[in-house]
Design a protein around this motif. Sequence first.
Motif, mmCIF file in Angstrom:
data_model
loop_
_atom_site.group_PDB
_atom_site.id
_atom_site.type_symbol
_atom_site.label_atom_id
_atom_site.label_comp_id
_atom_site.label_asym_id
_atom_site.label_seq_id
_atom_site.Cartn_x
_atom_site.Cartn_y
_atom_site.Cartn_z
ATOM 1 N N HIS A 176 -10.406 -18.793 22.995
ATOM 2 C CA HIS A 176 -9.258 -19.470 23.593
ATOM 3 C C HIS A 176 -8.201 -18.519 24.170
ATOM 4 N N THR A 177 -7.850 -17.465 23.479
ATOM 5 C CA THR A 177 -6.800 -16.569 24.002
ATOM 6 C C THR A 177 -7.356 -15.407 24.794
ATOM 7 N N GLY A 178 -8.597 -14.991 24.486
ATOM 8 C CA GLY A 178 -9.128 -13.795 25.120
ATOM 9 C C GLY A 178 -8.550 -12.539 24.476
ATOM 10 N N LEU A 179 -8.994 -11.393 24.938
ATOM 11 C CA LEU A 179 -8.568 -10.116 24.352
ATOM 12 C C LEU A 179 -7.217 -9.701 24.925
ATOM 13 N N ILE A 180 -6.179 -10.455 24.569
ATOM 14 C CA ILE A 180 -4.856 -10.215 25.142
ATOM 15 C C ILE A 180 -4.240 -8.913 24.646
ATOM 16 N N PHE A 181 -4.690 -8.409 23.515
ATOM 17 C CA PHE A 181 -4.198 -7.131 22.988
ATOM 18 C C PHE A 181 -5.274 -6.048 23.024
ATOM 19 N N GLY A 182 -6.303 -6.255 23.837
ATOM 20 C CA GLY A 182 -7.384 -5.282 23.905
ATOM 21 C C GLY A 182 -8.397 -5.503 22.796
ATOM 22 N N VAL A 183 -9.109 -4.434 22.430
ATOM 23 C CA VAL A 183 -10.189 -4.558 21.453
ATOM 24 C C VAL A 183 -9.673 -4.890 20.058
ATOM 25 N N ILE A 184 -8.394 -4.686 19.812
ATOM 26 C CA ILE A 184 -7.846 -4.959 18.488
ATOM 27 C C ILE A 184 -7.457 -6.431 18.334
ATOM 28 N N THR A 185 -7.646 -7.235 19.374
ATOM 29 C CA THR A 185 -7.206 -8.639 19.340
ATOM 30 C C THR A 185 -7.892 -9.432 18.234
#
Length: 336
Positions: free
Chosen positions: A117-126
């Motif tokens: 739903h949100t996708g990797l909005i914070f990169g690989v640490i999401t």
Amino acid sequence: MRGSRILLWTVGALGLLFLCVTLGVSLGSARIPVVTVWSILGHHAAPDLFQQTWSAGRDSIVWEVRLPRVLLAALVGAGLAVVGAALQSITRNPLADPHLLGVSSGGALGAIIALLHTGLIFGVITVPLFAFAGGLCATMAVVAVTRMTGAAPDRLVLSGVAVAFIATSLGNLAIFLGDPRAAHTVIFWMLGGLGLAEWSHLVYPAVTLAASLVFLVLRAREINALAMGDETAATLGVPVARFRAELFVVTALLTGVMVAFSGAIGFVGLLVPHFVRLTGGSDNVRVIPLSALAGAVVLILADVVSRTIMAPEDVPIGVITGLVGGLSFILLLRRR
């Protein structure tokens, strides 16, 4: 006599852990000789002492892929086993494990939201961040429900089960409403996996495990008192309510971090402490550190099996721990 046996088991566990780390890095879809493995590791530790005679591909497999994965397996296995040992004592419930507080279900819910739903909005640490947030919310919900219904240890167990069911249902709803094409990645994560293993990520579970382990070992005698009952612990000068709350916070934090980087892996925290007690007694001064060593060994071996049984495909590690754990649990039941 008992002290000598405990020392022997500790040395044996450390030796077995060293062997398992070596095998974990060596074995896989592309097998690498043990001599080459340690030459590569030695080269990265002291480049001047080892002449490179291996290919760049093997170097990448050992150093960038397998070693971080094996170390993550050791950290997660140790963390889950330590939490299981602590929870079984403070709740006086032999069936308590790291998923008791609903943390794994909450973590799975957070990961599903991130992936679908949100996708990797914070990169690989999401995904780890969302998983940890979900686990923390689940823990807070368990504490709130327990306060409303009563503070007894058995109430905490029942509250954890209820919150776990709710979190699982919400996770299933999130999968149903999400993109079907991405569902396979979510299912793999929910079944447990170590695919997030990277050098930059290992610091989080390592620091959390070290701090939690030090705290639990230093307070192990108070945990022993709590395991004998609240009245006994209070007589011995243990502030029962405050100390139990501290332990729940520490175990929830440790479980949340481990689940965030490995997904939902069952039976390690439930079974490992029982097998340790069969050999080392019930004193948590010994049980907690020995459970850490045994848990690390168990999950490294489970990861090796998951990577080799259907190579080059990875079987979710939760499938392996579930099968082995279920059979082992039956053996424990026969021993009563």
